[in-house]
Motif scaffolding. Structure first.
Motif, PDB file in Angstrom:
ATOM      1  N   GLY A  27       3.770  -4.543   9.904  1.00 46.16           N
ATOM      2  CA  GLY A  27       2.588  -3.880  10.008  1.00 46.16           C
ATOM      3  C   GLY A  27       2.578  -2.881   8.693  1.00 46.16           C
ATOM      4  O   GLY A  27       1.875  -1.860   8.849  1.00 46.16           O
ATOM      5  N   GLY A  28       3.461  -3.141   7.848  1.00 48.65           N
ATOM      6  CA  GLY A  28       3.537  -2.312   6.676  1.00 48.65           C
ATOM      7  C   GLY A  28       4.337  -1.157   6.740  1.00 48.65           C
ATOM      8  O   GLY A  28       4.476  -0.135   5.879  1.00 48.65           O
ATOM      9  N   GLY A  29       5.254  -1.202   7.922  1.00 46.94           N
ATOM     10  CA  GLY A  29       6.373   0.047   8.126  1.00 46.94           C
ATOM     11  C   GLY A  29       5.684   1.154   8.277  1.00 46.94           C
ATOM     12  O   GLY A  29       4.551   1.256   8.543  1.00 46.94           O
ATOM     13  N   ILE A  30       6.481   2.274   8.312  1.00 44.62           N
ATOM     14  CA  ILE A  30       6.009   3.693   8.569  1.00 44.62           C
ATOM     15  C   ILE A  30       6.308   4.530   7.690  1.00 44.62           C
ATOM     16  O   ILE A  30       7.382   4.390   6.819  1.00 44.62           O
ATOM     17  N   LEU A  31       5.344   5.428   7.115  1.00 44.71           N
ATOM     18  CA  LEU A  31       5.454   6.333   6.120  1.00 44.71           C
ATOM     19  C   LEU A  31       5.494   5.624   4.671  1.00 44.71           C
ATOM     20  O   LEU A  31       6.335   6.080   3.920  1.00 44.71           O
ATOM     21  N   GLY A  32       5.156   4.530   4.967  1.00 42.66           N
ATOM     22  CA  GLY A  32       5.316   3.558   3.669  1.00 42.66           C
ATOM     23  C   GLY A  32       6.626   3.054   3.210  1.00 42.66           C
ATOM     24  O   GLY A  32       7.088   2.687   2.244  1.00 42.66           O
ATOM     25  N   LYS A  33       7.669   3.098   4.122  1.00 41.64           N
ATOM     26  CA  LYS A  33       8.989   2.806   4.077  1.00 41.64           C
ATOM     27  C   LYS A  33       9.355   1.561   5.273  1.00 41.64           C
ATOM     28  O   LYS A  33       8.620   1.482   6.270  1.00 41.64           O
ATOM     29  N   GLN A  34      10.156   0.897   4.806  1.00 38.61           N
ATOM     30  CA  GLN A  34      10.560  -0.204   5.930  1.00 38.61           C
ATOM     31  C   GLN A  34      11.653   0.293   6.826  1.00 38.61           C
ATOM     32  O   GLN A  34      12.591   1.031   6.109  1.00 38.61           O
ATOM     33  N   LEU A  35      11.491   0.123   7.934  1.00 41.35           N
ATOM     34  CA  LEU A  35      12.665   0.560   8.802  1.00 41.35           C
ATOM     35  C   LEU A  35      13.784  -0.443   8.830  1.00 41.35           C
ATOM     36  O   LEU A  35      13.569  -1.631   8.519  1.00 41.35           O
ATOM     37  N   ALA A  70      21.547   5.237  -1.508  1.00 38.82           N
ATOM     38  CA  ALA A  70      20.608   5.541  -0.531  1.00 38.82           C
ATOM     39  C   ALA A  70      19.199   4.972  -1.268  1.00 38.82           C
ATOM     40  O   ALA A  70      18.938   5.013  -2.494  1.00 38.82           O
ATOM     41  N   ASP A  71      18.687   4.096  -0.355  1.00 38.72           N
ATOM     42  CA  ASP A  71      17.542   3.418  -0.982  1.00 38.72           C
ATOM     43  C   ASP A  71      16.293   4.168  -0.465  1.00 38.72           C
ATOM     44  O   ASP A  71      15.870   4.312   0.951  1.00 38.72           O
ATOM     45  N   SER A  72      15.418   4.762  -1.068  1.00 37.34           N
ATOM     46  CA  SER A  72      14.215   5.611  -0.576  1.00 37.34           C
ATOM     47  C   SER A  72      13.358   4.683  -0.060  1.00 37.34           C
ATOM     48  O   SER A  72      12.414   5.118   0.746  1.00 37.34           O
ATOM     49  N   LYS A  73      13.295   3.388  -0.488  1.00 37.39           N
ATOM     50  CA  LYS A  73      12.208   2.561   0.397  1.00 37.39           C
ATOM     51  C   LYS A  73      12.483   1.929   1.718  1.00 37.39           C
ATOM     52  O   LYS A  73      11.798   1.536   2.483  1.00 37.39           O
ATOM     53  N   GLU A  74      13.800   2.646   2.207  1.00 38.63           N
ATOM     54  CA  GLU A  74      14.275   2.245   3.331  1.00 38.63           C
ATOM     55  C   GLU A  74      14.317   3.464   4.544  1.00 38.63           C
ATOM     56  O   GLU A  74      14.881   4.695   3.910  1.00 38.63           O
ATOM     57  N   LEU A  75      14.122   3.400   5.761  1.00 36.03           N
ATOM     58  CA  LEU A  75      14.241   4.320   6.491  1.00 36.03           C
ATOM     59  C   LEU A  75      15.476   3.833   7.732  1.00 36.03           C
ATOM     60  O   LEU A  75      15.048   2.932   8.255  1.00 36.03           O
ATOM     61  N   LYS A  76      16.216   4.582   7.419  1.00 35.86           N
ATOM     62  CA  LYS A  76      17.511   3.990   8.144  1.00 35.86           C
ATOM     63  C   LYS A  76      17.777   4.412   9.691  1.00 35.86           C
ATOM     64  O   LYS A  76      17.832   5.741   9.905  1.00 35.86           O
ATOM     65  N   ILE A  77      17.459   3.783  10.422  1.00 40.65           N
ATOM     66  CA  ILE A  77      17.714   4.235  11.899  1.00 40.65           C
ATOM     67  C   ILE A  77      19.222   3.573  12.484  1.00 40.65           C
ATOM     68  O   ILE A  77      19.392   2.308  12.128  1.00 40.65           O
TER      69      ILE A  77
END
Lengths: 387, 320
Positions: A67-75, A29-36
């Motif tokens: 635009g900087g991603g959301i919640l500080g993470k990249q989608l 799991a990469d915490s910098k990523e928000l997986k969809i």
């Protein structure tokens, strides 16, 4: 050889299963990523729909990420192919939710694949948004709102009604024939509400015929329809068959307007039918790339730049589904699937490409539809119909 | 005969050990849900592939309507559990019996055909079943049979798979099975030797259909729904591909074929764009270099393993 024991069978099975296991482990799991997750029809019968939708989603994600991603993470988008088939949709959904641990799922395109996915999503409490699953049962089943199910498009009854009103008011038709794809619930749903609204507007259904997906020759039935002299023919199917029907109808000298739903929206339709056959053809859709609304213009431009083609409705709805999700995650201020679901249910006045999206209590968006006319193979924006 | 019983028992023990091992891994959550689903899929497709192999490989009758029988099993069992509220075992049996009955009725006239003609007749049959279901609103019609409870788990799938393998293996080793092989090798010669060819062809066809029905029951109770698009002729071709890949007439071949193709499909899930290309390439390469399939009509036999281990395992296995 069969006298030999079954032990070897078992050994083969052991080896194979173990090798499957090795592949199953080792996910990080990469915490910098928000997986969809994206559970779409990348291959199979309606592959162009799935691919367009994924393109739309990717564009929305790209815009959010720059635009900087959301919640500080990249989608990040994990795409799984369901081969345009229900059991594969279950498989793909299971993979996305349990293995890739996505926070939400976008897709699939068709209603039956979406319904197949629904159970998995509810069991694991992960919300999903289908861009185009128009069957009412997706969000409300047995009078109960499905908690984790959302959609980005209007439902079948609305589309059927729009085309019926268009036929009776704009085309001034008094008689209509209906030619349904009997293997598709979508087509049946549209036809039902078309008939209701058309009769209510003082029209008359003079002929009702049916075909099955993958048929090739429609001339016998079209001849029958021609004999009843309808002023319009409503064909709420998918582009593959509709293309052939349109071509064969014109060959038989049927010149009256052909009407349909959003299943027509594919460049393939023109390829199959030929531009001339589709003249005097109209279909309802979620959006038109010809629309002069500034949001639409901006979206079309960005999409052209990215993929070098003009976005169809599937791309627009895929984009809108992604926008809905991004908006919900922002408002929830959390990537917890249950919180995302709660935020999604409260989506209000969200500016999407296919109109202003407000979800009602049934998780269905309330928004406008457009009627598109086909002129020499080009889609021309005809009118916008508000709910 | 005694030796065979012994080896059967040894294989059963082996199968149960494998079951215990996998079930343990599943209970301990070492196998993630997605791979659990794939293991169950493998079990279901092994039932389908070996039962089709009985018809195509052992008896030599080219049938490509297997998805039709699978659909019958899927829908009949769903009616039993959803509409009538009966237990899963009854549903599976009903699914299998319904498919067997249909296989028998259809087999009588169509098995008088041979080769291409039989293939076309069975292809048509599969489509007839699917389109009939599509138009019965009692079972959901085009939108599919919804709301089927998930009863299929690893235990059901694996034990039924084991049962299928034993049944078909012992059938093939019996007088009846030998008669079927004789028909495959030369139908006229078999008939001249007094084998009632129609009877054995119909028998093999019926048994194959019955197991396809059982697999269908497992299938629909695994995916929460039975949908007509799951039972198109593409499904029949998928099963046929697995059988041909492993080798017509080889049960171990079918098993390897199933595992290989399901594995590829699962591994490649992340690369949907090239999945079908790889899949097709693999088949082309295989057919070019090994047209008889991976195993031909041979089985992986104990002899191969005993050779590898210097003959010790053979004695050990028989002693078990």
């Amino acid at each position: 050889m069969f006298k030999k024991s079954m032990i070897p069978l078992a050994l083969v099975a052991i080896i194979a299963v173990l090798s499957l296991l090795v592949a199953g482990c080792g996910e990080k799991a990469d915490s910098k990523e928000l997986k969809i997750g994206a559970n779409f029809e990348m291959t199979g019968g309606v592959a162009t729909f799935g691919q367009s939708a994924v393109n739309g989603i990717k564009l929305a994600f790209k815009e959010a990420n720059t635009g900087g991603g959301i919640l500080g993470k990249q989608l990040s988008l994990v795409v799984a192919d369901n081969k345009s088939e229900a059991s594969e949709a279950v498989n793909a959904a299971t993979k996305l939710i349990t293995q890739d641990k996505v926070k939400a799922v976008l897709g699939p395109v068709t209603s039956s694949n979406t319904l197949a996915q629904s159970k998995i999503a509810h069991e694991n409490k992960v919300p999903f948004i289908t861009p185009t699953g128009t069957n009412p049962k997706i969000t409300v089943d047995g009078g109960k709102v499905q908690d984790f199910a959302f959609r980005a498009c209007f439902i079948d009854p609305f589309q059927g009604t729009v085309m019926a009103n268009f036929a009776s008011k704009s085309l001034k038709a008094k008689t209509a024939a209906v030619y349904i794809d009997n293997s598709s619930d979508y087509a049946k749903g549209l036809a039902e509400f078309f008939e209701k609204a058309f009769v209510a507007a003082g029209g008359q259904i003079v002929s009702k015929e049916a075909y099955l997906a993958k048929e090739q020759d429609f001339k016998a039935v079209l001849t029958k329809i021609k004999a009843t002299n309808p002023e319009v023919i409503f064909i709420p199917g998918y582009y593959q068959e509709v293309g052939m029907i349109a071509k064969q109808a014109r060959e038989l000298g049927i010149t009256v307007p052909l009407l349909g739903g959003d299943g027509w929206d594919s460049p393939k339709l023109v390829e199959i039918a030929g531009a001339a056959a589709l003249n005097n053809g109209y279909f309802s859709n979620h959006y038109s790339s010809e629309d002069k609304d500034p949001r639409v213009v901006k979206f079309v431009e960005a999409y052209r730049k990215e993929y070098n083609q003009s976005p169809d409705a599937l791309a627009a709805l895929g984009y809108d589904a992604a926008v809905m999700l991004i908006d919900a995650i922002k408002r929830a201020n959390s990537d917890d699937p249950v919180k995302i679901k709660e935020a999604l249910a409260q989506t209000q006045n969200l500016q999407g490409v296919s109109g202003v999206i407000t979800l009602n209590a049934e998780h269905d968006p309330v928004k406008s539809a457009v009627v598109i006319e086909l002129k020499d193979g080009k889609q021309v924006f005809r009118e916008k119909v508000n709910p | 005969m005694r030796i065979q019983t012994k080896t059967d028992l040894a294989s059963l023990a082996c199968g149960l050990t494998l079951y215990a091992l996998l079930e343990g891994l599943i209970l301990a959550d070492i196998i993630p849900p997605y791979w659990q689903l794939n293991v169950i899929r493998v079990c279901i497709y092994i039932i389908l592939a070996t039962s089709l192999n009985l018809i195509n490989g052992i008896t030599g009758q080219f049938s490509i309507g297997h998805a039709g029988f699978m659909a019958i099993g899927a829908y009949m069992s769903a009616i039993m559990t959803v509409k009538l509220g009966l237990p899963f075992l009854v549903a599976i049996l009903t699914g299998g019996l319904a498919a067997a009955l249909l296989g028998f009725l259809i087999g009588l006239p169509t098995l008088r055909l041979s080769g291409d003609y039989l293939a076309i007749a069975t292809l048509g049959l599969g489509e007839i079943i699917r389109i009939t279901i599509l138009n019965i609103s009692y079972v959901g019609g085009a939108s599919g049979f919804m709301g089927i409870p998930k009863y299929t788990n690893f235990t059901w799938a694996f034990l039924l798979m084991l049962f299928t393998l034993f049944f078909i293996k012992n059938f093939v080793n019996s007088t009846h099975g030998r008669a079927c092989i004789a028909i495959r090798e030369n139908e006229i010669a078999a008939e001249a030797m007094g084998v009632n060819t129609t009877k054995y062809k119909v028998l093999a066809f019926t048994i194959g259909a019955a197991f396809a029905g059982v697999a269908g029951a497992l299938f629909s109770h695994n995916f929460y729904m039975a949908h007509p698009t799951s039972f198109t002729f593409m499904q029949s071709f998928d099963i046929l591909t697995m059988v041909v890949l492993g080798g017509l007439g080889s049960m171990t071949g079918s098993i390897v074929g199933v595992i290989a193709l399901t594995g590829i499909s699962a591994y490649m899930a992340d690369y949907p764009e090239i999945r079908m290309i790889i899949y097709a390439l693999l088949l082309i390469v295989l057919m070019l270099f090994r047209p008889q399939g991976l195993f031909g009509s041979k089985e992986i036999s104990l002899r191969i393993f005993s050779r590898l281990t210097g003959g010790e395992r053979r004695g050990a296995a028989q002693g078990n």
